[in-house]
Motif scaffolding. Structure first.
Motif, PDB file in Angstrom:
ATOM      1  N   ARG A   1       3.979   3.174  11.650  1.00 19.65           N
ATOM      2  CA  ARG A   1       3.452   3.571  12.954  1.00 19.65           C
ATOM      3  C   ARG A   1       2.054   4.178  12.853  1.00 19.65           C
ATOM      4  O   ARG A   1       1.421   4.443  13.877  1.00 19.65           O
ATOM      5  N   SER A   2       1.572   4.401  11.657  1.00 21.51           N
ATOM      6  CA  SER A   2       0.369   5.203  11.459  1.00 21.51           C
ATOM      7  C   SER A   2      -0.912   4.369  11.471  1.00 21.51           C
ATOM      8  O   SER A   2      -0.909   3.143  11.401  1.00 21.51           O
ATOM      9  N   ASP A   3      -2.046   5.084  11.513  1.00 24.18           N
ATOM     10  CA  ASP A   3      -3.348   4.437  11.442  1.00 24.18           C
ATOM     11  C   ASP A   3      -3.560   3.741  10.104  1.00 24.18           C
ATOM     12  O   ASP A   3      -4.343   2.788  10.016  1.00 24.18           O
ATOM     13  N   LYS A   4      -2.895   4.213   9.058  1.00 27.95           N
ATOM     14  CA  LYS A   4      -3.051   3.582   7.746  1.00 27.95           C
ATOM     15  C   LYS A   4      -2.505   2.157   7.731  1.00 27.95           C
ATOM     16  O   LYS A   4      -3.027   1.287   7.036  1.00 27.95           O
ATOM     17  N   ALA A   5      -1.454   1.906   8.491  1.00 24.02           N
ATOM     18  CA  ALA A   5      -0.841   0.578   8.512  1.00 24.02           C
ATOM     19  C   ALA A   5      -1.478  -0.336   9.541  1.00 24.02           C
ATOM     20  O   ALA A   5      -1.352  -1.563   9.453  1.00 24.02           O
ATOM     21  N   ARG A   6      -2.159   0.222  10.509  1.00 21.62           N
ATOM     22  CA  ARG A   6      -2.719  -0.548  11.620  1.00 21.62           C
ATOM     23  C   ARG A   6      -3.538  -1.763  11.184  1.00 21.62           C
ATOM     24  O   ARG A   6      -3.347  -2.872  11.713  1.00 21.62           O
ATOM     25  N   PRO A   7      -4.462  -1.627  10.204  1.00 25.91           N
ATOM     26  CA  PRO A   7      -5.291  -2.780   9.835  1.00 25.91           C
ATOM     27  C   PRO A   7      -4.495  -3.983   9.327  1.00 25.91           C
ATOM     28  O   PRO A   7      -4.917  -5.131   9.519  1.00 25.91           O
TER      29      PRO A   7
ATOM     30  N   VAL B   1       0.834  -1.203   0.000  1.00 21.53           N
ATOM     31  CA  VAL B   1       0.000   0.000   0.000  1.00 21.53           C
ATOM     32  C   VAL B   1       0.871   1.255   0.000  1.00 21.53           C
ATOM     33  O   VAL B   1       0.594   2.221  -0.711  1.00 21.53           O
ATOM     34  N   TRP B   2       1.938   1.249   0.798  1.00 23.81           N
ATOM     35  CA  TRP B   2       2.833   2.408   0.826  1.00 23.81           C
ATOM     36  C   TRP B   2       3.469   2.648  -0.543  1.00 23.81           C
ATOM     37  O   TRP B   2       3.550   3.782  -1.005  1.00 23.81           O
ATOM     38  N   MET B   3       3.871   1.578  -1.207  1.00 26.99           N
ATOM     39  CA  MET B   3       4.459   1.721  -2.544  1.00 26.99           C
ATOM     40  C   MET B   3       3.428   2.239  -3.540  1.00 26.99           C
ATOM     41  O   MET B   3       3.723   3.091  -4.375  1.00 26.99           O
ATOM     42  N   ARG B   4       2.208   1.732  -3.418  1.00 25.88           N
ATOM     43  CA  ARG B   4       1.146   2.190  -4.330  1.00 25.88           C
ATOM     44  C   ARG B   4       0.850   3.666  -4.125  1.00 25.88           C
ATOM     45  O   ARG B   4       0.677   4.425  -5.081  1.00 25.88           O
ATOM     46  N   ASP B   5       0.794   4.093  -2.869  1.00 26.48           N
ATOM     47  CA  ASP B   5       0.413   5.468  -2.569  1.00 26.48           C
ATOM     48  C   ASP B   5       1.529   6.479  -2.817  1.00 26.48           C
ATOM     49  O   ASP B   5       1.246   7.650  -3.109  1.00 26.48           O
ATOM     50  N   THR B   6       2.775   6.045  -2.694  1.00 25.61           N
ATOM     51  CA  THR B   6       3.897   6.986  -2.781  1.00 25.61           C
ATOM     52  C   THR B   6       4.707   6.860  -4.066  1.00 25.61           C
ATOM     53  O   THR B   6       5.453   7.771  -4.423  1.00 25.61           O
TER      54      THR B   6
END
Length: 265
Positions: A242-248, A49-54
Motif C-alpha cells: 500500500r506504500s509509496d515504495k511499492a507504487r512505482p 524489493v521487500w525481500m531485499r530490504d527486510t
C-alpha cells in the motif's frame, strides 16, 4: 489441455508441500500471497524489493481470482489474497476467509483489445462495431466470461457495445487472463481481450483499442489478509504494498493506485 493439466498438478504439488510436515516450517518462513495472474510482473518486482530490504521471504501463487478464492476456501495456506475484482473478494468475505478490517481497494486497470504485434488492424470500439467480421472464422481470446474477472469485464463491455451476440460462439475462453494473452502472443488467436497491464507485459502483442471506461464496471483490485494467517510478517507486507515504495512497480505495469497509506516497512 495438457498445459492446463500440468498447471493443476503443479498447484496440487505446491499445496502438498505446504501441508506436509516440512511445509509447516516453509509457512513460518515465507509469506504466501495468492494473487490474480495479471499482477505477476508488478508483484514479483515489488516482492523482490521487500525481500531485499527486510530479509524476509515471499512466495506468490498466481491464477484467476475465482480459482484462488476457491483454493483458499478449500484450505490452501495463503496469508494475503489479492483479487482482480471485488466480486471474488466479496465471496471470500462471505465465507469468512479474510479479515475485513484489512481489506482495501488498491489498484485500478483498463481493458484493451489486443492483436499480435505484426497486426496492422485498426479498430474503433464504439456501439455497433462488427467484431465478428474482424474475427472471420477465427476466435477471440478471453478469460472465462462467467468466472475470470477479465472475462466478466470483457463480456460486459462487448454487451454494452452490441458486439457480444455476434462473437459469443467464437470465444476461446481461458482459465485466466494471462492464458488469453498467450494465445494472442503466439498467434493462435487474432484478437484478445485483456487488461492493459497484461498487454504492456508482452512485447509480442499490440494494443489495437482501449474499451471505454463506461462500457464495463470499474476494474478494481482489492487486497486483504486471510482470516487464518498467523504469519507475523503478513501485515507488514500488506502495508508495503500500500506504500509509496511499492507504487512505482504497479504504475510501471500500467496500474493506477486507488488507495495508499504511509511509507511501508
Amino acid at each position: 489441455m495438457v498445459g492446463a493439466l500440468a498447471r493443476v498438478l503443479l498447484i496440487g504439488l505446491a499445496w502438498a508441500s505446504l501441508a506436509l510436515p516440512g511445509g509447516a516450517s516453509a509457512q513460518a518462513r515465507d509469506v504466501v500471497v495468492f494473487a490474480a495472474a495479471s499482477l505477476k510482473n508488478a508483484l514479483d518486482d515489488a516482492a523482490a524489493v521487500w525481500m531485499r530490504d527486510t530479509g524476509r521471504r515471499v512466495v506468490a501463487s498466481y491464477a484467476a481470482s475465482n480459482a484462488l478464492a476457491k483454493q483458499i476456501e478449500a484450505g490452501a495456506p495463503a496469508d494475503i489474497f489479492f483479487s482482480a475484482d471485488p466480486d471474488w473478494m466479496d465471496y471470500a468475505a462471505s465465507k469468512g476467509l479474510i479479515r475485513p478490517e484489512s481489506r482495501i481497494s488498491l489498484l485500478g486497470n483498463s481493458l484493451v483489445l489486443i492483436a499480435p504485434k505484426e497486426s496492422a488492424m485498426q479498430v474503433e470500439l464504439k456501439p455497433g462495431f462488427d467484431l465478428a467480421a474482424l474475427l472471420g472464422s477465427q476466435r477471440l481470446a478471453m478469460g472465462h466470461v462467467n468466472a475470470v474477472p477479465a472475462g466478466k469485464y470483457g463480456k460486459a463491455a462487448l454487451e454494452h457495445l452490441g458486439a457480444w451476440a455476434g462473437v459469443r460462439d467464437k470465444v476461446a475462453q481461458t482459465e485466466n487472463v494471462r492464458a488469453a494473452l498467450l494465445l494472442v502472443s503466439r498467434g493462435e488467436a487474432p484478437l484478445g481481450v485483456v487488461y492493459k497491464t497484461d498487454a504492456i507485459s508482452d512485447p509480442n502483442v499490440a494494443i489495437v483499442a482501449t474499451f471505454p471506461e463506461g462500457s464495463h464496471p470499474p476494474i478494481v483490485y482489492p487486497v486483504a489478509l486471510t482470516k487464518d494467517s498467523a504469519h507475523p510478517d503478513a501485515a507488514a507486507l500488506l502495508a508495503f504494498l500500500r506504500s509509496d515504495k511499492a507504487r512505482p512497480f504497479f504504475e510501471k505495469q500500467g496500474f493506477t493506485l486507488l488507495n495508499k497509506a504511509g511509507s511501508g516497512s
